[in-house]
Motif scaffolding. Sequence first.
Motif, PDB file in Angstrom:
ATOM      1  N   VAL A  76       0.593  -1.305  -0.159  1.00  0.00           N
ATOM      2  CA  VAL A  76      -0.265  -0.123   0.021  1.00  0.00           C
ATOM      3  C   VAL A  76       0.764   1.425   0.011  1.00  0.00           C
ATOM      4  O   VAL A  76       1.698   1.688   1.480  1.00  0.00           O
ATOM      5  CB  VAL A  76      -0.798  -0.035   0.728  1.00  0.00           C
ATOM      6  N   VAL A  77       0.523   2.240  -1.069  1.00  0.00           N
ATOM      7  CA  VAL A  77       1.731   3.458  -1.108  1.00  0.00           C
ATOM      8  C   VAL A  77       0.721   4.641  -0.871  1.00  0.00           C
ATOM      9  O   VAL A  77      -0.546   4.374  -1.413  1.00  0.00           O
ATOM     10  CB  VAL A  77       1.541   3.033  -2.591  1.00  0.00           C
ATOM     11  N   PHE A  78       1.240   5.379  -0.104  1.00  0.00           N
ATOM     12  CA  PHE A  78      -0.244   6.752   0.109  1.00  0.00           C
ATOM     13  C   PHE A  78       0.941   7.563   1.016  1.00  0.00           C
ATOM     14  O   PHE A  78       1.713   7.779   1.546  1.00  0.00           O
ATOM     15  CB  PHE A  78      -1.487   5.931   0.871  1.00  0.00           C
ATOM     16  N   PHE A 104     -12.353   5.509   4.440  1.00  0.00           N
ATOM     17  CA  PHE A 104     -11.405   4.698   4.776  1.00  0.00           C
ATOM     18  C   PHE A 104     -11.330   3.665   4.658  1.00  0.00           C
ATOM     19  O   PHE A 104     -12.116   2.430   3.867  1.00  0.00           O
ATOM     20  CB  PHE A 104     -11.339   4.811   6.588  1.00  0.00           C
ATOM     21  N   ILE A 105      -9.798   2.804   4.154  1.00  0.00           N
ATOM     22  CA  ILE A 105      -9.717   1.817   3.871  1.00  0.00           C
ATOM     23  C   ILE A 105      -9.008   0.817   5.289  1.00  0.00           C
ATOM     24  O   ILE A 105      -7.829   1.852   6.025  1.00  0.00           O
ATOM     25  CB  ILE A 105      -8.284   1.603   2.827  1.00  0.00           C
ATOM     26  N   GLU A 106      -9.244   0.029   6.033  1.00  0.00           N
ATOM     27  CA  GLU A 106      -8.042  -0.301   6.735  1.00  0.00           C
ATOM     28  C   GLU A 106      -7.260  -1.447   6.373  1.00  0.00           C
ATOM     29  O   GLU A 106      -7.505  -2.216   5.882  1.00  0.00           O
ATOM     30  CB  GLU A 106      -9.550  -1.651   7.957  1.00  0.00           C
ATOM     31  N   LEU A 107      -5.738  -1.041   7.231  1.00  0.00           N
ATOM     32  CA  LEU A 107      -4.572  -1.989   6.806  1.00  0.00           C
ATOM     33  C   LEU A 107      -4.526  -3.199   8.497  1.00  0.00           C
ATOM     34  O   LEU A 107      -5.093  -2.277   9.493  1.00  0.00           O
ATOM     35  CB  LEU A 107      -3.528  -1.682   6.219  1.00  0.00           C
ATOM     36  N   ALA A 161      -5.578   9.679   0.026  1.00  0.00           N
ATOM     37  CA  ALA A 161      -4.466   9.755   0.343  1.00  0.00           C
ATOM     38  C   ALA A 161      -3.322   8.816  -0.389  1.00  0.00           C
ATOM     39  O   ALA A 161      -2.279   8.425  -0.576  1.00  0.00           O
ATOM     40  CB  ALA A 161      -3.911   9.444   1.446  1.00  0.00           C
ATOM     41  N   ILE A 162      -4.095   7.685  -0.230  1.00  0.00           N
ATOM     42  CA  ILE A 162      -3.711   6.293  -1.298  1.00  0.00           C
ATOM     43  C   ILE A 162      -4.177   6.695  -2.990  1.00  0.00           C
ATOM     44  O   ILE A 162      -3.892   6.944  -3.290  1.00  0.00           O
ATOM     45  CB  ILE A 162      -4.750   5.419  -1.362  1.00  0.00           C
ATOM     46  N   VAL A 163      -2.096   5.778  -3.272  1.00  0.00           N
ATOM     47  CA  VAL A 163      -1.714   6.279  -4.461  1.00  0.00           C
ATOM     48  C   VAL A 163      -2.085   5.184  -4.767  1.00  0.00           C
ATOM     49  O   VAL A 163      -2.227   5.184  -6.541  1.00  0.00           O
ATOM     50  CB  VAL A 163      -0.236   6.763  -4.529  1.00  0.00           C
ATOM     51  N   VAL A 209       4.039  17.959  -8.230  1.00  0.00           N
ATOM     52  CA  VAL A 209       2.723  17.667  -8.806  1.00  0.00           C
ATOM     53  C   VAL A 209       2.340  17.443  -7.233  1.00  0.00           C
ATOM     54  O   VAL A 209       2.781  16.461  -6.628  1.00  0.00           O
ATOM     55  CB  VAL A 209       2.304  16.362  -9.382  1.00  0.00           C
ATOM     56  N   ALA A 210       0.531  17.984  -7.117  1.00  0.00           N
ATOM     57  CA  ALA A 210       0.558  17.943  -5.850  1.00  0.00           C
ATOM     58  C   ALA A 210      -1.098  17.261  -5.592  1.00  0.00           C
ATOM     59  O   ALA A 210      -1.384  16.971  -6.722  1.00  0.00           O
ATOM     60  CB  ALA A 210      -0.260  19.071  -5.135  1.00  0.00           C
ATOM     61  N   GLU A 211      -1.324  16.434  -4.816  1.00  0.00           N
ATOM     62  CA  GLU A 211      -2.444  15.786  -4.992  1.00  0.00           C
ATOM     63  C   GLU A 211      -3.934  17.191  -4.912  1.00  0.00           C
ATOM     64  O   GLU A 211      -3.898  18.206  -4.216  1.00  0.00           O
ATOM     65  CB  GLU A 211      -3.095  15.536  -3.334  1.00  0.00           C
ATOM     66  N   PHE A 212      -4.730  16.808  -5.892  1.00  0.00           N
ATOM     67  CA  PHE A 212      -6.185  17.167  -5.975  1.00  0.00           C
ATOM     68  C   PHE A 212      -7.196  17.089  -5.516  1.00  0.00           C
ATOM     69  O   PHE A 212      -8.029  16.097  -4.723  1.00  0.00           O
ATOM     70  CB  PHE A 212      -6.288  16.753  -7.605  1.00  0.00           C
ATOM     71  N   PRO A 213      -7.047  18.368  -4.324  1.00  0.00           N
ATOM     72  CA  PRO A 213      -7.877  18.768  -3.181  1.00  0.00           C
ATOM     73  C   PRO A 213      -9.171  18.069  -3.885  1.00  0.00           C
ATOM     74  O   PRO A 213      -9.746  18.591  -5.000  1.00  0.00           O
ATOM     75  CB  PRO A 213      -8.091  19.332  -2.210  1.00  0.00           C
ATOM     76  N   ARG A 214     -10.230  17.521  -3.470  1.00  0.00           N
ATOM     77  CA  ARG A 214     -11.898  16.930  -3.932  1.00  0.00           C
ATOM     78  C   ARG A 214     -12.338  16.961  -2.765  1.00  0.00           C
ATOM     79  O   ARG A 214     -12.071  16.836  -1.941  1.00  0.00           O
ATOM     80  CB  ARG A 214     -11.442  16.095  -4.905  1.00  0.00           C
TER      81      ARG A 214
END
Length: 109
Positions: free
Chosen positions: A9-11, A33-36, A72-74, A94-99
Amino acid sequence: MASKSIYRVVFHNQGEIWELYAREIFQSDLWGFIELEAFVFEDVSKVVVDPSSEKLRRTFDGVTRSYIPLNAIVRIDEVEREGTPKAVKADSKVAEFPRPMNLPPRDDR
């Protein structure tokens, strides 16, 4: 008996990109959310120690379950065996696009 799957998992996390390995991953009951669970780290008896890997090991020491925001997950990959967990500075332009988050419909109307 078949071996248990391992997921990479890459985030994004506070200006860094974290790469973790876990045996359990699923959609959380907490919306968005995703649970790990069941984190996989390399053997601590190795002579060469990677500082970023050691940072992640200390961060997740004693953690049984972690909730990662979906935005946050890539990427998530199912892999054959674990690798070295990493925490690297996100230096790209490159920044994460806020949505906006769409909330689930309410039943009380």
